[in-house]
Design an enzyme around this catalytic site. Structure first.
Site, short mmCIF file in Angstrom:
data_model
loop_
_atom_site.label_atom_id
_atom_site.label_comp_id
_atom_site.label_asym_id
_atom_site.label_seq_id
_atom_site.Cartn_x
_atom_site.Cartn_y
_atom_site.Cartn_z
N HIS A 177 0.83 -1.21 0.00
CA HIS A 177 0.00 0.00 0.00
C HIS A 177 0.86 1.26 0.00
O HIS A 177 2.04 1.22 0.37
CB HIS A 177 -0.85 0.04 1.28
CG HIS A 177 -1.94 -0.98 1.35
ND1 HIS A 177 -2.16 -1.75 2.47
CD2 HIS A 177 -2.88 -1.35 0.44
CE1 HIS A 177 -3.20 -2.54 2.26
NE2 HIS A 177 -3.65 -2.33 1.04
N CYS A 273 -2.98 0.17 10.01
CA CYS A 273 -4.01 -0.73 9.46
C CYS A 273 -4.90 -1.37 10.52
O CYS A 273 -5.98 -1.86 10.18
CB CYS A 273 -3.37 -1.80 8.58
SG CYS A 273 -2.28 -2.86 9.48
C1 CIR Z 1 -3.59 -7.94 3.23
O1 CIR Z 1 -2.77 -8.41 2.44
O2 CIR Z 1 -4.60 -7.38 2.84
C2 CIR Z 1 -3.31 -8.08 4.70
N1 CIR Z 1 -2.59 -9.26 4.97
C3 CIR Z 1 -2.53 -6.91 5.23
C4 CIR Z 1 -3.29 -5.63 5.17
C5 CIR Z 1 -2.56 -4.51 5.81
N2 CIR Z 1 -3.31 -3.33 5.68
C6 CIR Z 1 -2.80 -2.10 5.82
O3 CIR Z 1 -1.62 -1.94 6.05
N3 CIR Z 1 -3.61 -1.08 5.65
#
Ligand code: CIR
Length: 279
Positions: A177, A273
């Site tokens: 991201h 997140c």
């Molecule tokens: C994913 O791949 O969607 C999750 N394992 C990690 C998401 C992390 N999200 C974020 O940093 N906003």
């Protein structure tokens, strides 16, 4: 007769929030999506402990921390930031970039509806967006164009915030991201990774707008910080980055709090997140 005095108050954006939505760790967390398999497997008990510690730290800086039950069908459900953004009383519900994660946003939208007056807008297909690609500074809404967030999401966000906030697309060619390599310290200052991906994002922002100060840290993981009021939450275990952030905090009388998120990092989780923050 005295003349009326008109006082125009310019309220600068301060990253402080009334609400934090958080979500319990899924019992299936070990099955979470990962860019690369971790060198050692996720320790689920430790992950639960670290996530609880994260939520406890949030309770010290946010008035209402609302815990939403885990969803055993969604191993990544604790990464709640990706499900929606709330900007200036408008909530935009994601259509998440990873099809496996779609559905996580439903209970979050319900909670947002129940919390006061706010416009709730669902992004429409073919848009895809993860909240981890959205960096709001008060003046700009930077939208990372990544594997998870597409140009159609940028277009719809541009329409939603037309005349309210300046929406700027930023290519993300590496990593998960936008906020995997850049995050907010304050309305004028961004913390960015001193990596190829971080430098590319820094120059995209600089070529679009001139007004930001950038603080570079060597570790990409450490570039995702969580600023809430007069506290900066940072990842523990990245000593050089931590020293840079400590100096920055000292200069501005900000309280630095370190937390260890080793098991969440294995699932590409960062600090931002784990919560959805808004007023
Ligand atoms: C994913 O791949 O969607 C999750 N394992 C990690 C998401 C992390 N999200 C974020 O940093 N906003």
């Amino acid at each position: 007769m005295s003349m009326p005095i008109l006082v125009l108050a310019m309220t600068a954006f301060t990253p402080s929030y009334h609400y934090a939505l958080v979500r319990e760790l899924s019992p299936a967390f070990e099955e979470s999506l990962k860019i690369n398999p971790p060198s050692t497997p996720i320790n689920l008990d430790l992950a639960i402990e670290q996530h609880e510690n994260y939520m406890n730290v949030l309770k010290t800086v946010v008035q209402d921390v609302i815990l939403i039950d885990a969803d055993p069908k969604h191993p990544d459900c604790n990464f709640i930031e990706d499900t929606a953004i709330v900007v200036n009383n408008i909530a935009v519900i994601s259509r998440m970039g990873a099809p496996e994660r779609r559905g996580e946003e439903l209970p979050i939208a319900e909670v947002l509806k129940s919390l006061g007056e706010r416009k709730i807008i669902q992004l429409q297909e073919p848009a895809t967006m993860d909240g981890g690609d959205i960096l709001f500074t008060g003046k700009h809404l930077f939208v990372g164009l990544s594997k998870r967030t597409n140009k159609e999401a940028l277009r719809q966000l541009g329409e939603i915030f037309d005349g309210k906030v300046s929406v700027v697309g930023i290519p993300v060619t590496e990593g998960l991201h936008l906020k995997s390599v850049i995050s907010l310290f304050d309305a004028d200052t961004l913390v960015v990774a001193a990596t190829t991906a971080g430098h590319a994002i820094r120059s995209s922002i600089e070529s679009a707008v001139k007004e930001y100060r950038f603080i570079e840290v060597p570790d990409a993981v450490a570039s995702n910080v969580l600023r809430i009021g007069s506290t900066l939450i940072v990842q523990e275990g990245f000593l050089v980055s931590e020293a840079i952030l400590q100096k920055l905090c000292d200069a501005e009388s900000i309280n630095l709090v370190k937390i260890n998120m080793s098991e969440l990092i294995k699932a590409d989780g960062a600090l931002t997140c784990g919560s959805l923050l808004f007023n």
